[in-house]
Every structure is written in C-alpha cells, then in structure tokens.
Design a protein around this motif. Structure first.
Motif, PDB file in Angstrom:
ATOM      1  N   GLU A 142      -5.631   4.988  -8.407  1.00 27.85           N
ATOM      2  CA  GLU A 142      -5.157   3.751  -7.801  1.00 27.85           C
ATOM      3  C   GLU A 142      -4.457   2.911  -8.856  1.00 27.85           C
ATOM      4  OE1 GLU A 142      -7.007   0.325  -4.890  1.00 27.85           O
ATOM      5  OE2 GLU A 142      -8.056   0.763  -6.772  1.00 27.85           O
ATOM      6  N   VAL A 176       1.399   5.632  -1.433  1.00 28.51           N
ATOM      7  CA  VAL A 176       1.106   6.692  -2.393  1.00 28.51           C
ATOM      8  C   VAL A 176       2.419   7.183  -2.977  1.00 28.51           C
ATOM      9  CG1 VAL A 176       1.125   8.417  -0.542  1.00 28.51           C
ATOM     10  CG2 VAL A 176       0.040   8.964  -2.709  1.00 28.51           C
ATOM     11  N   ASN A 181      -5.647  11.497  -9.002  1.00 26.20           N
ATOM     12  CA  ASN A 181      -5.620  10.653  -7.818  1.00 26.20           C
ATOM     13  C   ASN A 181      -6.076   9.279  -8.279  1.00 26.20           C
ATOM     14  OD1 ASN A 181      -5.546   9.696  -5.181  1.00 26.20           O
ATOM     15  ND2 ASN A 181      -7.693  10.243  -4.833  1.00 26.20           N
ATOM     16  N   GLN A 203       0.843  -1.182   0.000  1.00 24.89           N
ATOM     17  CA  GLN A 203       0.000   0.000   0.000  1.00 24.89           C
ATOM     18  C   GLN A 203       0.882   1.238   0.000  1.00 24.89           C
ATOM     19  OE1 GLN A 203      -1.810   1.244   3.845  1.00 24.89           O
ATOM     20  NE2 GLN A 203      -1.224  -0.795   4.565  1.00 24.89           N
ATOM     21  N   ARG A 252      -3.568  -3.501  -4.656  1.00 24.84           N
ATOM     22  CA  ARG A 252      -4.514  -2.394  -4.586  1.00 24.84           C
ATOM     23  C   ARG A 252      -4.277  -1.550  -3.334  1.00 24.84           C
ATOM     24  NH1 ARG A 252      -8.833  -2.187  -7.983  1.00 24.84           N
ATOM     25  NH2 ARG A 252      -9.164  -3.982  -9.354  1.00 24.84           N
ATOM     26  N   ASP A 253      -4.853  -0.361  -3.329  1.00 24.54           N
ATOM     27  CA  ASP A 253      -4.653   0.634  -2.280  1.00 24.54           C
ATOM     28  C   ASP A 253      -3.274   1.265  -2.385  1.00 24.54           C
ATOM     29  OD1 ASP A 253      -5.640   2.222  -0.273  1.00 24.54           O
ATOM     30  OD2 ASP A 253      -4.865   0.947   1.333  1.00 24.54           O
ATOM     31  N   THR A 254      -2.735   1.268  -3.601  1.00 26.32           N
ATOM     32  CA  THR A 254      -1.516   2.008  -3.912  1.00 26.32           C
ATOM     33  C   THR A 254      -1.890   3.078  -4.931  1.00 26.32           C
ATOM     34  OG1 THR A 254      -0.180   0.015  -3.554  1.00 26.32           O
ATOM     35  CG2 THR A 254       0.854   1.842  -4.730  1.00 26.32           C
ATOM     36  N   TRP A 255      -1.551   4.341  -4.638  1.00 32.96           N
ATOM     37  CA  TRP A 255      -2.087   5.461  -5.406  1.00 32.96           C
ATOM     38  C   TRP A 255      -0.968   6.318  -5.990  1.00 32.96           C
ATOM     39  CZ3 TRP A 255      -7.451   6.162  -5.764  1.00 32.96           C
ATOM     40  CH2 TRP A 255      -8.212   5.314  -4.942  1.00 32.96           C
ATOM     41  N   THR A 301      -5.022   0.287 -13.747  1.00 34.28           N
ATOM     42  CA  THR A 301      -5.890   1.055 -12.870  1.00 34.28           C
ATOM     43  C   THR A 301      -7.337   0.912 -13.322  1.00 34.28           C
ATOM     44  OG1 THR A 301      -6.341   3.240 -11.944  1.00 34.28           O
ATOM     45  CG2 THR A 301      -5.659   3.175 -14.233  1.00 34.28           C
ATOM     46  N   ARG A 323      -9.701   2.774 -11.024  1.00 35.64           N
ATOM     47  CA  ARG A 323     -10.350   3.638 -10.060  1.00 35.64           C
ATOM     48  C   ARG A 323      -9.507   4.885  -9.855  1.00 35.64           C
ATOM     49  NH1 ARG A 323     -11.437   3.041  -3.805  1.00 35.64           N
ATOM     50  NH2 ARG A 323      -9.543   1.795  -3.839  1.00 35.64           N
ATOM     51  N   GLY A 324     -10.175   6.026  -9.766  1.00 32.28           N
ATOM     52  CA  GLY A 324      -9.474   7.264  -9.495  1.00 32.28           C
ATOM     53  C   GLY A 324     -10.129   8.448 -10.175  1.00 32.28           C
ATOM     54  N   TYR A 347      -2.314  -0.961  -9.625  1.00 30.68           N
ATOM     55  CA  TYR A 347      -2.010  -2.315  -9.170  1.00 30.68           C
ATOM     56  C   TYR A 347      -1.492  -3.102 -10.358  1.00 30.68           C
ATOM     57  CZ  TYR A 347      -6.513  -3.516 -11.310  1.00 30.68           C
ATOM     58  OH  TYR A 347      -7.546  -3.682 -12.197  1.00 30.68           O
TER      59      TYR A 347
END
Length: 677
Positions: free
Chosen positions: A492, A426, A490, A424, A480-483, A516, A518-519, A494
């Motif tokens: 995400e 950013v 912004n 995870q 996931r949960d890496t941005w 990606t 999502r974002g 993976y």
C-alpha cells in the motif's frame, strides 16, 4: 545478315537485377528483329517479358510487351499485358502513328480485371497528342450493366478545353487496387463533370456520390454533392445521408483555391474570403478515432449549425454544437468516459465550451474556451474537474482520482497546473524478468537487480511539439487503499505531502515522497510483512526514486525461540539493493540468515541433522552427506513450490478478476527424503 545498304538483324536479350532511376527489374528476356534495315521497307519488332517489376513506386508480378514499327509509314502496333497478381491484370492493344502532324494511339482493345470484376472497352478509342494539347475520343469501359467509365474531349496546352468525364458505379476497391493502396476503404463512387476554359484558368462543374461506404469497418453515411469551379473559387454542396434517407449533415459554401493545371506559383489555398455553412443533424462521431490515435471507442451524436467566414489562415466561426450520448476512451491511459453531453459555442475567433460532462466511474467536467485566431496555434483556457474518476484502466493498473486541472496559455507555451488526488486503485509494477545476486562473494551484502527495471522507461513520452513546449506543475496526492503490486510485492502506498510533477520543454521531473507501512514482499518464497518504507523522488530527469523499505518475517527454529528476520530494500527503483538483518543476540551473519530462510536451519551444519536425532553416531560419512542432501533437496523443493504457487496465483487471480489471489504452500512432505513424491 545482308550488306551495308540492306541487312536483317535478329537476336535475343536478357538481364537480371536491373536498377534504373529508382525503378527495378528482377529479370527480363526478349527477342528483337530489324528487317530490311536502311530501306523504305524497314521494320522493327521487339518482344519483352519482365518479372517482378517496380516502376514509379508501383509493383507488378510481370510485364509482357510487344512492339512493332514501320519506319516508312511511321506507324506501328503495341500490345502490353501487366499482371499485378493472380487476381489483377491489365491489358492494352492498339495501333499508333508518329508523323510530325499526326501522333496518335488508336486503342483497339483495353481491359482491367480486379478479381471477379472486369472493365472492358466497348469500342475503339483514339488518343491524339499534338502541340495544341491532348485529345481523347470516346474512351469507354464498362463493367456489367451498371458500371461505366467514359472520357471524351480535349485538354489543350493553349486555347480552351472541353473534356467530359463520367464514372458510374466504380467500386473504391478497384481504385485502391489500381493505385496499390492498402487504405481500408470500401464503397461505390459515381461522378460526372465537364472541364472547360484554359489550363491556366479552367472552369468545371459536376456532381458526385458515394454509397455503401465503410472506413476500417465503420459504416459511412451516403454522400451526394455538386461542385463548380471558376475564377479560383470552388463552390460545393455535400449532403451526408444515413441509411433510409434521413439527413445527417449538409456542408455548402465557397472556398478560395487555385486548381489550375499549369502556371501555378505559391500556395494553392488562397488567402481570400471564404464562406462555409455546416448543418449537423444527429451526425455520428464514430469516425473520429480514424483521424487520431489519441482516442478510441468513440460514439455519440452531434447536432448544430456552424458558419465559417474569414480566410483559411484566420477564420471566424459562428455557431453552436451539442453532443449527446457520447463515449470515448483515451488510448494512453485506457480512461473511458461515457454518458457525455455538452454544448460548444463558436463566436468569431473563440470556441467556448460551456460545459461537457461525462462519467468515468465518477463525474468529470470540461469547460473553458479556445482562441482560434490561428488554427495551427490555438490558445488555451480550459479547466477539467473530476470526482473519484477512473483515470487509469489498462495493463499498468487501475486508479481513481479527484481532478482539478487547468490548461492555459498559447500553443507555443502551454501551461498545465492543478492537483490530482488518487483516491484508490492499484498500479502493476513490471514483473521481474530475472533476479541475480551480485557481489555474492561478500557475505555482508546481497544486491539484487531486477532486470525488468534496468530499461529507461519513459512514463511520459514526448510525441508532439505541443508536449515538447508544455510547462507543467501538478501536485499529486495519494490516499490510502492505493496499492503497488507484482509477483513479488503487494504494498500500500500513500503520501503525507503531495508529490510535484514538473515539466519544461520535454524534461519531466518528480519531487516528493511516497510512503508505505503495510504490505508484503516475497523473498525466497517467504512473505515479509512490510512495516515501513518510502520512495523519494529528488527531481532528476529519470523516474527512479530512492527506496527505503523494511519487511519482517518470523523464522521458527527447532528448540529455539522464534527469530524475526528483516529484509531491507534500499538503492533505487532501477537498482534496488537488498540486505538481511535480525534481532538475534549475538547478531547473525548474512549467510546464516539466508540459510535460515532457505532451509529452516541456522547454519550449514544444522542442515545435516535430522530433527530430534544426531547423525554423529551409527552413520557413515557417505550416509551423512546423502541424508543432508535429501533434506536440502526437500527445502529447495519447497522454494520451487513457492515459485510455482506464485505463477498459479497470478494466472488464477486474472481468471477470477481479483487483484490479489494468495495461496500459502505447506512444507514439502518428509517422504521426499526417501525419493518419493
């Protein structure tokens, strides 16, 4: 004046911008007089003043020299005053003789001033040089009641030496000032010793001490030691003592070294047997960062005993060290490892790391061994593991990862392999320094260049021969949960399959795809919701993946159903290309979609209509343009507000420690149409 047999010569001399063999002089002026020339009573007197002088790499504000010489008596007088600044000056006055059998300088006064500290000669001293060598007789300077510098004896060119040197309470600041060094070292030094023997085979012995020492603001332990040299072997013992008298470490032994004053050929460090013993008791590790830039913030204690034998080229080491309460920060990534404990064993030509463990949010562990048959080129067999460890913590972002890495092979061909799984975090993408639209005359395509990315950014700079020779193959997986975040996005990211980082002889490449779904991506102050996308690395020499990203934004037109506008980001990271499309039937042009995003109208003519009212009747052409302009101003003001909000979000987010701080602005009030704000 005078005649050819007896005359007087007097004059003045001056010059500017003098350069001679690397020495410089901004300006000088002087006077000279040669009286009774060509007679036994002949005398020469010279006075010179120089400003901004550089000699042998030393810089001085001014030099003032006076010189007088009697040709008949072959003797004279000299006076020199050197100013190094407002708080440092050095002076010497004396008489000299230059007879064939008598070449000497009798120092009548000598003073060295360092700010508020002054060293002054207590008595006349004699310096005598002749074919047999150099003699110094009772040269003594004192500073207050405790400070003393004393030199007495002879250094011969042939025959035996006998020179005594004593230094008491000389501050390192004064030494640094005299040598014009900016080394940030403080302390008080004392030394005593005696040199005997010949210049080719000297012997000496003595003792030294350093107290109240600091290096770059870090307190050093007190050092007390003895030394003796003979037959090209130096024997020493050094005790490091903490404040209060408790021992920290003791180093003692014999090192083969040639310290002759003349006749040295080849290396001074000799390939002969040595013997060094190191006993450490709670030795602090804080000084390590001052010898390497790779780490900072080092704390901790080392305890153990090490014996070094063999030769300097091929040492053998036996012993063990234990590290406790350690902390270290890796400068390049900001990774901070705390609670470090571990043990290291030395056996012959190998260093075995049984286990060094610590915490970087999650636990990490290092084990393996180093082959140190040659200190210059060690061999590696090291393994690093970690679980949810924070590997990046700086202005580039924060990342946590599982680690499984191995460094093996000789120094000339090291091999780094394994896997890193980002769990995870950013990554902060560089904020754009400005975006510009190119090919603006082509309504079918808007190409946007982020000028902040046009530089060739070396993410993995090659800075050492070790890295230049490094061969690397590391698989990197991203959960996931890496941005990835910036002012504009912004997103995400993976991976479904790992990305491979490969390197050979300094050439880095990446192969794989980051995905990606999502974002958000901001364009014209509108937030497009990312539905899918990817960045594909194809193994080139640059970190410049191919982009395929799609985002959607819903535009609500007056009297019409909502329209989905999609932004398509293609091209590469360094030269992204942006196009617009929609699900409207019939299809809308790029210019229409851009107008919808900017003004909330489907075309430029719609901008000239007030909602619910036609402007085609009862209004003049000038009024038409004026009203349309006000509406356009209001819409553009909304875009400007959106940009300002982005700046506010960034600053406010940093203020509260948030990665994302989102503010959605409402439309600009209709009252702006009337000129009110």
């Amino acid at each position: 004046r005078g005649n050819i047999r007896r005359f007087d010569l007097r004059g003045r001399v001056s010059g500017e911008d003098i350069v001679a063999r690397g020495n410089t002089l901004d300006s000088f002026r002087g006077e000279y007089a040669w009286t009774n020339a060509r007679t036994p009573q002949s005398m020469l007197a010279v006075g010179l003043q120089g400003d901004t002088v550089s000699v042998a790499g030393f810089a001085f504000d001014s030099v003032d020299a006076r010189f007088g010489y009697r040709f008949g008596g072959r003797d004279g007088r000299v006076e020199v005053v050197v100013r190094q600044g407002d708080d440092r000056d050095y002076s010497l006055r004396g008489d000299f003789a230059l007879d064939r059998g008598r070449r000497e300088l009798r120092i009548t006064s000598m003073a060295l001033r360092f700010d508020t500290t002054a060293w002054v000669a207590t008595r006349p001293a004699l310096v005598h040089w002749h074919p047999q060598g150099l003699e110094v007789h009772t040269l003594e300077l004192r500073s207050g009641e405790q400070g003393r510098i004393y030199v007495n004896g002879m250094l011969p060119t042939e025959g035996s030496a006998d020179l005594e040197v004593a230094i008491d309470n000389l501050t390192v600041d004064d030494i640094a000032g005299l040598l014009q060094s900016d080394l940030d070292v403080r302390g008080v030094v004392s030394l005593s010793g005696r040199i005997r023997g010949t210049m080719r085979a000297p012997t000496f012995r003595g003792a030294f001490g350093v107290v109240s020492g600091t290096y770059r603001g870090t307190t050093l332990p007190e050092l007390h030691g003895t030394f003796a040299y003979a037959n090209r072997r130096l024997t020493t013992r050094v005790d490091a003592i903490r404040e209060g008298g408790a021992p920290l470490a003791v180093v003692q032994g014999t090192v083969p070294i040639d310290l002759a004053f003349s006749g040295v050929s080849g290396r001074r460090l000799l390939e002969q047997s040595m013997a060094l013993n190191i006993d450490a008791d709670s030795l602090p590790l804080e000084l390590i960062p001052y010898f390497t830039d790779a780490v900072s913030g080092v704390t901790g204690l080392a305890v153990g005993r090490v014996a070094i034998r063999g030769t300097l080229r091929r040492p053998t080491i036996i012993g063990a060290l234990t590290v406790a309460r350690g902390t270290v920060t890796l400068t390049s990534t900001g990774m901070r490892v705390s609670n470090i404990t571990g043990s290291v064993r030395m056996l012959s030509d190998s260093i075995h790391i049984d286990s060094i463990v610590g915490r970087a949010y999650g636990p990490i562990r290092l084990r393996g061994h180093l082959a140190v048959g040659s200190w210059r080129e060690p061999g590696f067999d090291l393994y690093l593991t970690g679980n949810d460890a924070e590997v990046l913590r700086n202005d580039r972002g924060r990342l946590r990862a599982d680690l499984g890495l191995a460094l093996t092979g000789p120094f000339r061909e090291p091999y780094l392999s394994g896997q890193v799984t980002v769990t995870q975090g950013v990554v902060y993408a560089p904020d754009p320094t400005g975006k510009r639209v190119i090919n603006a005359g082509d309504p079918a395509l808007f190409a946007v260049v982020d000028t902040a990315l046009t530089e060739n950014r070396e993410l993995f700079p090659v800075t050492s021969p070790f890295l230049q020779n490094l061969r690397m193959e590391v698989a990197v997986a991203v959960r996931r949960d890496t941005w990835v975040r910036s002012k504009d996005m912004n997103i995400e990211m993976y991976t479904e399959y790992p990305v491979f980082i490969r390197s050979y002889r300094g050439n880095m490449s990446l192969v794989g795809t980051v995905t990606t779904d999502r974002g958000e991506y901001s364009f014209l102050s509108k937030r497009f919701q990312i539905s899918r996308g990817s960045a594909t690395f194809i193994g080139g020499p640059e970190i410049n993946p191919t982009l395929q990203v799609t985002g959607e934004y819903q535009v609500q037109l007056t009297g019409s159903p909502a329209l989905n506008v999609r932004v398509l980001i293609g091209g590469t990271l360094k030269r992204p290309r942006l196009t617009l499309e929609s699900d409207a039937q019939p299809p809308r042009s790029q210019s229409e979609l851009l107008t919808m995003l900017a003004f909330g109208r489907s075309s430029a003519s719609d901008v000239l209509q007030v909602e619910g009212t036609s402007l085609s009747s009862g209004v003049g052409a000038g009024d038409l343009v004026g009203i349309g302009s006000k509406i356009a101003v209001r819409r553009l003001a909304g875009i400007a507000v959106g940009v300002a909000i982005q700046e506010l979000e960034t600053e406010a987010g940093r203020g509260i420690g948030a990665d994302v701080f989102d503010i959605t602005p409402a439309d600009v009030p209709e009252s702006i149409e009337g000129g009110h704000t």
